[in-house]
Design an enzyme around this catalytic site. Sequence first.
Site, mmCIF file in Angstrom:
data_model
loop_
_atom_site.group_PDB
_atom_site.id
_atom_site.type_symbol
_atom_site.label_atom_id
_atom_site.label_comp_id
_atom_site.label_asym_id
_atom_site.label_seq_id
_atom_site.Cartn_x
_atom_site.Cartn_y
_atom_site.Cartn_z
ATOM 1 N N ALA A 99 0.812 -1.216 0.000
ATOM 2 C CA ALA A 99 0.000 0.000 0.000
ATOM 3 C C ALA A 99 0.845 1.266 0.000
ATOM 4 O O ALA A 99 0.327 2.355 -0.214
ATOM 5 C CB ALA A 99 -0.940 0.010 1.201
ATOM 6 N N LYS A 100 2.154 1.128 0.266
ATOM 7 C CA LYS A 100 3.103 2.253 0.245
ATOM 8 C C LYS A 100 2.560 3.459 1.001
ATOM 9 O O LYS A 100 2.615 4.590 0.541
ATOM 10 C CB LYS A 100 3.467 2.626 -1.192
ATOM 11 N N ARG A 101 2.080 3.214 2.197
ATOM 12 C CA ARG A 101 1.437 4.257 2.980
ATOM 13 C C ARG A 101 2.454 5.127 3.720
ATOM 14 O O ARG A 101 3.520 4.682 4.098
ATOM 15 C CB ARG A 101 0.478 3.622 3.998
#
Length: 301
Positions: A99-101
Amino acid sequence: MIDILIREIEKKQNPTVVGLDTNFDYLPDAMRAGVQDLKGAADAIVLFNQKLVDAVADVVPAVKVQIAYYEMYGVEGLRAFAETCRYAKGKGLIVMADAKRNDIGATAECYAKAYLGETAVGERVFAAFDSDFLTVNGYLGSDGIKPFLGWMQRRSKGIFVLVKTSNPSSGELQDLKLENGKTVYEYMGALVEEWGEGSIGKYGYSDVGAVVGATHPVQAEILRREMPHTFFLIPGYGAQGGTAADLKVCFDKNGRGGIVNSSRGILCAYRQEKYTGMPFDVAARQACVDMKDDLNRAING
């Protein structure tokens, strides 16, 4: 958590993670026939993922579920994401939420709760999208990483921080030189090593890993040398152009230190000439076996 991942890799002798970047268009014609709305697409994607997980669960240690491929189907897509993660965990696979949050501290805390932690509602707590690992963007600095570290430690989870990404233009920023002669990606790598100091396991790697693309072997070799305690999640193999020979530099002398992602090469294997005539799940399984052999020849050769 990193020790569990390494044990599963060694148990199955396969440093492969299957990327469930499942686009509705990747599904066989029969599974797409008659679908006319987002709910129907999401239901078909879940079924496809479940059959694929059933086919590969005994030969790969992990799946990586890319949330963007689910968000584009709206609320129904998020349901499909959650169902896919639960199903894979139920089959004994380690689940990575891709999700590369990240954001400022307070918002990062919410992201951390969603994927690694727990959300309180009244007197009960819930794990919304319960994952074993989460990809995060560390380029906002330490205050945006601390919430993920907190939940990671409390619930025995792990994260993979973007360091040297596989996309062609990553060098526009990540390869820039700093005043001390180091590149931006090297500086980020040093931060990742620092963030992982308190969670180093029995194999010498920490629960704070790094995303390092197979498409940049020169930079990957530098990072492997400078990040001895950091486990690599390695995208870029196959469809993006990275080869097994390219990514050998990501591994240590014992053949440990990384896990390699393949998405379209497995999801769409049934469309490749070498797997012609195979059902999609059978083709996916064979593609995983072929990838395992390819990686092991390169890493251990």
